[in-house]
Design a protein around this motif. Structure first.
Motif, PDB file in Angstrom:
ATOM      1  N   TRP A 219       0.836  -1.205   0.000  1.00 25.24           N
ATOM      2  CA  TRP A 219       0.000   0.000   0.000  1.00 25.24           C
ATOM      3  C   TRP A 219       0.868   1.252   0.000  1.00 25.24           C
ATOM      4  O   TRP A 219       0.541   2.249  -0.628  1.00 25.24           O
ATOM      5  CB  TRP A 219      -0.900   0.039   1.240  1.00 25.24           C
ATOM      6  CG  TRP A 219      -2.215  -0.658   1.123  1.00 25.24           C
ATOM      7  CD1 TRP A 219      -2.661  -1.676   1.902  1.00 25.24           C
ATOM      8  CD2 TRP A 219      -3.282  -0.373   0.220  1.00 25.24           C
ATOM      9  NE1 TRP A 219      -3.932  -2.056   1.536  1.00 25.24           N
ATOM     10  CE2 TRP A 219      -4.333  -1.267   0.501  1.00 25.24           C
ATOM     11  CE3 TRP A 219      -3.458   0.549  -0.826  1.00 25.24           C
ATOM     12  CZ2 TRP A 219      -5.538  -1.262  -0.196  1.00 25.24           C
ATOM     13  CZ3 TRP A 219      -4.653   0.544  -1.526  1.00 25.24           C
ATOM     14  CH2 TRP A 219      -5.680  -0.362  -1.213  1.00 25.24           C
ATOM     15  N   HIS A 220       1.959   1.190   0.726  1.00 23.28           N
ATOM     16  CA  HIS A 220       2.836   2.356   0.827  1.00 23.28           C
ATOM     17  C   HIS A 220       3.350   2.774  -0.551  1.00 23.28           C
ATOM     18  O   HIS A 220       3.238   3.933  -0.955  1.00 23.28           O
ATOM     19  CB  HIS A 220       4.006   2.015   1.761  1.00 23.28           C
ATOM     20  CG  HIS A 220       5.101   3.039   1.747  1.00 23.28           C
ATOM     21  ND1 HIS A 220       4.911   4.317   2.191  1.00 23.28           N
ATOM     22  CD2 HIS A 220       6.388   2.964   1.307  1.00 23.28           C
ATOM     23  CE1 HIS A 220       6.038   4.994   2.055  1.00 23.28           C
ATOM     24  NE2 HIS A 220       6.944   4.198   1.513  1.00 23.28           N
ATOM     25  N   ARG A 221       3.898   1.786  -1.289  1.00 17.82           N
ATOM     26  CA  ARG A 221       4.420   2.116  -2.628  1.00 17.82           C
ATOM     27  C   ARG A 221       3.278   2.464  -3.579  1.00 17.82           C
ATOM     28  O   ARG A 221       3.397   3.332  -4.427  1.00 17.82           O
ATOM     29  CB  ARG A 221       5.205   0.934  -3.182  1.00 17.82           C
ATOM     30  CG  ARG A 221       6.395   0.588  -2.320  1.00 17.82           C
ATOM     31  CD  ARG A 221       7.294  -0.422  -3.012  1.00 17.82           C
ATOM     32  NE  ARG A 221       8.305  -0.895  -2.078  1.00 17.82           N
ATOM     33  CZ  ARG A 221       8.207  -2.064  -1.424  1.00 17.82           C
ATOM     34  NH1 ARG A 221       7.181  -2.868  -1.637  1.00 17.82           N
ATOM     35  NH2 ARG A 221       9.154  -2.424  -0.581  1.00 17.82           N
ATOM     36  N   TYR A 222       2.173   1.746  -3.386  1.00 12.97           N
ATOM     37  CA  TYR A 222       1.004   1.968  -4.236  1.00 12.97           C
ATOM     38  C   TYR A 222       0.501   3.408  -4.096  1.00 12.97           C
ATOM     39  O   TYR A 222       0.242   4.096  -5.077  1.00 12.97           O
ATOM     40  CB  TYR A 222      -0.075   0.979  -3.823  1.00 12.97           C
ATOM     41  CG  TYR A 222      -1.396   1.126  -4.515  1.00 12.97           C
ATOM     42  CD1 TYR A 222      -1.655   0.436  -5.690  1.00 12.97           C
ATOM     43  CD2 TYR A 222      -2.395   1.941  -3.999  1.00 12.97           C
ATOM     44  CE1 TYR A 222      -2.878   0.554  -6.321  1.00 12.97           C
ATOM     45  CE2 TYR A 222      -3.619   2.073  -4.626  1.00 12.97           C
ATOM     46  CZ  TYR A 222      -3.851   1.378  -5.784  1.00 12.97           C
ATOM     47  OH  TYR A 222      -5.052   1.503  -6.422  1.00 12.97           O
ATOM     48  N   GLU A 223       0.386   3.872  -2.865  1.00 11.20           N
ATOM     49  CA  GLU A 223      -0.102   5.237  -2.643  1.00 11.20           C
ATOM     50  C   GLU A 223       0.852   6.255  -3.212  1.00 11.20           C
ATOM     51  O   GLU A 223       0.444   7.274  -3.757  1.00 11.20           O
ATOM     52  CB  GLU A 223      -0.260   5.493  -1.146  1.00 11.20           C
ATOM     53  CG  GLU A 223      -1.435   4.801  -0.554  1.00 11.20           C
ATOM     54  CD  GLU A 223      -1.728   5.401   0.803  1.00 11.20           C
ATOM     55  OE1 GLU A 223      -1.009   5.052   1.740  1.00 11.20           O
ATOM     56  OE2 GLU A 223      -2.639   6.221   0.895  1.00 11.20           O
ATOM     57  N   ARG A 224       2.151   5.976  -3.061  1.00 13.24           N
ATOM     58  CA  ARG A 224       3.142   6.908  -3.586  1.00 13.24           C
ATOM     59  C   ARG A 224       3.051   6.954  -5.125  1.00 13.24           C
ATOM     60  O   ARG A 224       3.055   8.017  -5.730  1.00 13.24           O
ATOM     61  CB  ARG A 224       4.529   6.456  -3.124  1.00 13.24           C
ATOM     62  CG  ARG A 224       5.662   7.462  -3.178  1.00 13.24           C
ATOM     63  CD  ARG A 224       5.255   8.873  -3.032  1.00 13.24           C
ATOM     64  NE  ARG A 224       4.710   9.243  -1.745  1.00 13.24           N
ATOM     65  CZ  ARG A 224       5.283  10.073  -0.916  1.00 13.24           C
ATOM     66  NH1 ARG A 224       6.449  10.589  -1.210  1.00 13.24           N
ATOM     67  NH2 ARG A 224       4.699  10.398   0.203  1.00 13.24           N
ATOM     68  N   ALA A 225       2.915   5.768  -5.718  1.00 14.03           N
ATOM     69  CA  ALA A 225       2.788   5.717  -7.179  1.00 14.03           C
ATOM     70  C   ALA A 225       1.510   6.420  -7.626  1.00 14.03           C
ATOM     71  O   ALA A 225       1.487   7.123  -8.639  1.00 14.03           O
ATOM     72  CB  ALA A 225       2.801   4.265  -7.652  1.00 14.03           C
TER      73      ALA A 225
ATOM     74  N   LEU B 219       2.026  10.078  -7.531  1.00 16.57           N
ATOM     75  CA  LEU B 219       2.874  10.501  -8.652  1.00 16.57           C
ATOM     76  C   LEU B 219       2.073  10.522  -9.949  1.00 16.57           C
ATOM     77  O   LEU B 219       2.158  11.463 -10.737  1.00 16.57           O
ATOM     78  CB  LEU B 219       4.075   9.562  -8.802  1.00 16.57           C
ATOM     79  CG  LEU B 219       5.165   9.714  -7.737  1.00 16.57           C
ATOM     80  CD1 LEU B 219       6.127   8.542  -7.795  1.00 16.57           C
ATOM     81  CD2 LEU B 219       5.920  11.020  -7.962  1.00 16.57           C
TER      82      LEU B 219
ATOM     83  N   TYR C 166      -5.448   9.292   0.262  1.00 18.17           N
ATOM     84  CA  TYR C 166      -4.335   8.737  -0.492  1.00 18.17           C
ATOM     85  C   TYR C 166      -3.206   9.740  -0.536  1.00 18.17           C
ATOM     86  O   TYR C 166      -3.412  10.928  -0.639  1.00 18.17           O
ATOM     87  CB  TYR C 166      -4.766   8.470  -1.927  1.00 18.17           C
ATOM     88  CG  TYR C 166      -5.476   7.172  -2.100  1.00 18.17           C
ATOM     89  CD1 TYR C 166      -6.859   7.147  -2.167  1.00 18.17           C
ATOM     90  CD2 TYR C 166      -4.776   5.987  -2.190  1.00 18.17           C
ATOM     91  CE1 TYR C 166      -7.526   5.957  -2.344  1.00 18.17           C
ATOM     92  CE2 TYR C 166      -5.450   4.803  -2.363  1.00 18.17           C
ATOM     93  CZ  TYR C 166      -6.826   4.789  -2.439  1.00 18.17           C
ATOM     94  OH  TYR C 166      -7.473   3.623  -2.614  1.00 18.17           O
TER      95      TYR C 166
ATOM     96  N   ALA D 233       0.163   9.034   3.278  1.00 12.53           N
ATOM     97  CA  ALA D 233       0.672   8.018   4.194  1.00 12.53           C
ATOM     98  C   ALA D 233       2.193   7.941   4.206  1.00 12.53           C
ATOM     99  O   ALA D 233       2.785   7.473   5.153  1.00 12.53           O
ATOM    100  CB  ALA D 233       0.107   6.658   3.824  1.00 12.53           C
ATOM    101  N   GLY D 234       2.820   8.398   3.132  1.00  9.33           N
ATOM    102  CA  GLY D 234       4.263   8.216   3.006  1.00  9.33           C
ATOM    103  C   GLY D 234       5.035   8.813   4.169  1.00  9.33           C
ATOM    104  O   GLY D 234       6.038   8.273   4.609  1.00  9.33           O
TER     105      GLY D 234
END
Lengths: 444, 504
Positions: B233-239, B242, B487, B490-491
């Motif tokens: 989820w962490h990478r997903y939200e960051r992507a 972006l 969204y 969270a990062g």
């Protein structure tokens, strides 16, 4: 794993389930503080603050995207520079080969394209997707994680893994705890699958092989056209036969009496050098009349003076000198003595032995005796072996040549045997000399 | 900052007379849980084939028929040539380009809702963004069709791209038409990624609920093994953040580039600098109109009224009115500039638009785009779904006519009176346009039937249960207007807003 009881199946890890966000957050902090590395929290949606609770480090994805965005900038600009300023230059209205403002939109789009693809595929790669085989998917209860349950799985692969301790840590507030067995089932592919896969693999080479054969083999048959484009159209081309029309021609002739634009030629004096309304001479009949058995039998009424449509003045004479120098002087010589460059060369080669007929001197009495109209006719249609120049020189320009010939006859006609003078010698005829020759021809 | 308890903005119905900064619930209903949200959205795709909604079946039948008509017309066009259209000297750009701009404009609302509203933290978007993104993709497919076949010999369509070829030629990168190729294809593929990426967690939900193997395999492959891992989820939200940040400028660039197709030429009525903002405003306008046209019946038929609420409709009506007035302003300024610029050709072009041969098209455009949306000043009208449907449809009609007016009136009366003409469409023009609606609705109805029409995971984040109430203080950040769990925040792990313990 060696410290596990050998009678039990190997376990992937311990999974605890929670009803709400608080449960999973609290348990996450405990597991994080206990120093575990190989564990994860599973939630139906991104839970705010769980990264901190789990001790997750920020992903490097943004930096990868930045790098690819900059790559997109370089690729976008170089692509346009190479294609439009180096390899295939467009010359449009004198604009420069390379103008940055016009290349910004495409560069921008390529930056976005590269960055967006990197964000998506980078996320997939960092998350190791697609990853279809996961022991957790075998757990019936785990399916609720994508709906309304929160789970934590501590993997047995973790160096500090101790089942009892993990279960104790996870147990607070947990709705349920279970172990996840290692996924030992390996779905065997059906036997026919291998056969079909082998055939499809071989078949996939066929198009490639056909393309290679077409590229490198030779054939006597015409090329196969996938798209005929405009190579074959349902039409007839000019100058071909076709039975569809009664006369057997594919093309239609102009209606009788049709005159193409600029081709009326109703001024006989200007276009044919004869009196208005008299017979229009052609080359064959002229040659026969001039040199044949009945020479002199049918002589047209040649125009003695210049047609009314041209104005004989200095400019006209200068025009004639230019045209004469371009078209006539190579044979007849700049002075009109018949010793042009071609004639000099032919003499040097003794070309008469092959049937060479030397060009005539325009300064001879014979030539002087031609009327203006007759000279114009010769310039237009040729005489004996000389070709006509009506295709290359306009009617008015041919009259200008006639005027110029009259001028050099008047000024240079004294000694026709005279050897060629210096190459840069120019006869200097005057307007008076033309008028003199004009009146002398008219007097004949 | 305010001391109002932010929980008042969640869970319950909007309370009249309360602090206006406290927003009404994004998900309506007394006893909504995560599970009921999942159930409401997922059951739409899980209805057995035999029990499919009648209205859906009829709509799908009509759409597929129109799609077949489109197929026949395309076959006729490709085998015969572009002469089957009404395009001719001097109107070389007829309906195909009008339809292209119409569809690509509609295709802007989806990414706008997804990206721009996401970046500006407009959390009400969660109910409608998925369907709007789907609409975007299908509209862009319809849009891409028209220039694709307009090139005549479609088998050499690859000439549009910079591919090495046996002719040793490259495309001209200084042509706005080539910019268009890059802009529209980038937009189409990035929108597709955005849409698909948003769906991955929801496809996993459908996979885990699957009652039979075909569904499990189909959803399972496209969910790519999603587990809901927080590290994922962490990478997903960051992507996702972006992609949103990249898609936002993209959405503005695309219609600007489309407007360059016109503005960079010298035809009177096209050669104006106002075109890029004017086209973008028009695109948002038409896009929101189409979202309303699609969502109002969809929420009715599929029982999603508590997720796509009247608040959504109300906000979109206001956006429709605002963008409609922007478009009206552009119409006005065009006339002003034509007069102020003092160029006789420009002046003539605009007077001719309003009072020439095509006066009827111009006034349909002005009525539908500027006058009719004014009805939304009234709150009552924004709450009347029949009025909303009617105005959203007339807006679609008006925006089609806007593109018709720009394209056809300008070309039919250019500089030289000897080349003036009058454009008449053929039956192929009309059936292809009708057929493009068949293509659009076929895809959209399939989407409604088989894919998660609402972003399930995202809706859950705006529910009150999504926030931790523990001693750590996360989840309540003190803002009344911002949803703390959105969204992209969270990062930083709670670094977005100072934690407050007022509700603990």
């Amino acid at each position: 794993m060696s410290d596990q009881n050998q009678n039990q199946p190997e376990i992937h890890g311990v999974v605890a389930y929670y009803d709400d966000v608080d449960g999973v957050m609290n348990a996450s902090r405990k597991i994080r503080d206990a120093g575990y590395k190989k564990w994860d929290a599973y939630t139906p949606f991104p839970v705010h603050g769980i990264d901190e609770a789990m001790g997750t480090k920020p992903t490097i994805l943004p930096w990868i995207v930045l790098g690819m965005g900059l790559t997109g900038l370089v690729v976008g600009l170089s692509l346009q520079y190479f294609t439009n300023a180096v390899d295939y230059v467009f010359l449009i209205s004198g604009k420069p080969d390379w103008s940055l403002p016009a290349n910004i939109p495409v560069t921008f789009e390529i930056i976005i394209l590269f960055s967006a693809y990197t964000a998506f595929f980078g996320m997939l790669a960092l998350n190791k997707f697609p990853h279809l085989s996961n022991p957790l998917h075998k757990l019936e209860r785990f399916k609720r994680v994508t709906n309304d349950r929160f789970a934590i799985c501590v993997e047995a692969a973790d160096a500090n893994f101790d089942r009892a301790r993990v279960e104790k840590l996870l147990g607070v507030g947990a709705e349920h705890i279970e172990t996840c067995p290692t996924d030992t089932t390996r779905a065997a592919l059906p036997i026919w699958f291998h056969g079909v896969a082998a055939i499809l693999t071989c078949a996939s080479f066929i198009p490639l092989a056909v393309a290679f054969k077409g590229r490198f083999a030779t054939s006597e048959k015409p090329r196969y056209h996938v798209w005929p484009d405009m190579d074959w159209q349902r039409k007839r081309k000019t100058q071909t036969a076709w039975e569809g029309f009664p006369d057997g021609r594919a093309m239609r002739l102009p209606v009788a009496g049709t005159v193409a634009e600029g081709e009326l030629r109703d001024d006989f004096e200007l276009y044919f050098g004869v009196a208005q309304g008299s017979e229009v001479p052609d080359k064959i009949r002229y040659d026969v009349a001039k040199f044949g058995a009945d020479a002199g039998a049918e002589r047209p009424e040649w125009l003695a003076a210049f047609p009314a449509a041209v104005n004989v003045d200095e400019a006209f004479l200068e025009r004639g000198r230019q045209r004469y120098t371009i078209y006539c002087s190579v044979c007849h010589g700049k002075q009109g003595n018949g010793m042009g460059a071609v004639a000099v060369r032919a003499n040097a080669l003794d070309a008469a032995q092959w049937g060479w007929v030397p060009p005539k001197s325009l300064l001879s009495e014979n030539a002087k005796a031609y009327s203006n109209g007759e000279l114009f006719h010769v310039a237009s249609n040729g005489i004996s072996t000389m070709a006509g120049y009506s295709g290359q020189v306009t009617a008015k320009d041919r009259w200008a040549i006639v005027a110029y010939v009259r001028a050099i006859q008047a000024t240079q006609g004294l000694d026709q045997t005279e050897a060629p003078r210096d190459a840069d010698y120019k006869p200097v005829p005057t307007i008076e000399s033309v008028r003199v020759s004009d009146s002398s021809a008219a007097g004949q | 900052m305010t001391t109002t308890d932010p929980t008042a903005s969640f869970g319950g119905k909007p309370l009249k007379g309360q602090d206006p900064r406290v927003r009404p619930a994004l998900v309506e209903g007394e006893n909504e849980t995560f599970s009921t949200v999942t159930e409401a959205v997922a059951r739409v795709s899980e209805v057995p084939v035999k029990e499919t909604n009648k209205a859906w079946l009829i709509g799908f039948g009509v759409s597929v028929t129109l799609l077949g008509v489109l197929g026949l017309m395309l076959l006729h066009l490709i085998t015969t040539g572009v002469g089957v259209w009404g395009n001719n000297n001097p109107v070389y750009w007829g309906w195909p380009i009008v339809n292209f701009v119409f569809w690509v404009g509609i295709g802007h609302a989806g990414t706008l809702i997804s990206a721009v509203l996401f970046l500006t933290r407009q959390n009400w978007r969660t109910g409608v963004n998925r369907a709007a993104e789907a609409m975007t993709i299908f509209a862009v497919i319809c849009a891409g069709l028209f220039p694709g076949v307009h090139i005549g010999r479609i088998w050499v369509a690859y000439w549009l791209f910079p591919l090495p070829n046996q002719m040793n030629m490259w495309p001209n990168f200084r042509s706005p038409l080539l910019w268009d190729v890059f802009a529209v294809s980038t937009y189409a593929s990035v929108s597709l990624l955005f849409w698909y990426m948003g769906m991955i967690p929801d496809l996993a939900t459908l996979r885990d609920r699957a009652i039979n193997t075909p569904r499990k395999i189909a959803y399972g492959i496209f969910a790519m093994g999603w587990t809901g891992s927080s590290r994922h989820w962490h990478r997903y939200e960051r992507a996702y953040l972006l992609l949103a940040a990249l898609a936002a400028p993209l959405v503005f660039s695309v219609h600007s580039v489309v407007s360059f197709d016109f503005a960079v030429s010298q035809v009177p009525g096209w050669h104006t600098t106002i075109f890029p903002p004017y086209f973008v405003a028009g695109a948002i306008f038409s896009g929101f109109a189409m979202v309303l046209t699609l969502m109002v019946p969809a929420r009715q038929f599929f029982g999603l009224k508590h997720i796509i609420t009247m608040k959504h409709i109300d906000v979109m009506c206001r956006i429709l009115m605002a963008t409609g007035m922007m478009v009206g302003y552009a119409y006005m300024i065009e006339f002003f500039m034509a007069w102020y610029g003092g160029v006789q050709y420009e002046t003539f072009a605009f007077v001719n638009r309003a009072f020439g041969n095509y006066w009827w098209a111009y006034w349909i455009m002005v009525s539908c785009n500027v006058i009719f949306p004014q009805i939304f000043w009234s709150k009552k009208m924004r709450a009347n779904l029949w009025v909303v449907m009617l105005v959203s449809i007339t807006t679609n009609i008006g925006m089609w006519f806007e593109r018709f007016v720009i394209t056809v009136t300008s070309l039919s009366r250019d500089f030289v009176p000897s080349s003036w003409g009058y454009f008449s469409p053929t039956y192929v023009d009309m059936l292809m346009f009708l057929g493009s609606f068949g293509l659009f609705f076929t895809l959209f109805l399939l989407f409604l039937r088989f894919l998660p029409t609402v972003a399930i995971a995202e809706v859950k984040t705006v529910m009150p249960q999504a926030h931790a109430h523990g001693d750590h203080g996360h989840g309540k950040d003190g803002h009344v207007d911002a949803d703390p769990t959105s969204y992209g925040t969270a990062g930083g792990g709670g670094s977005v807003a100072p934690a407050s313990k007022q509700d603990a």
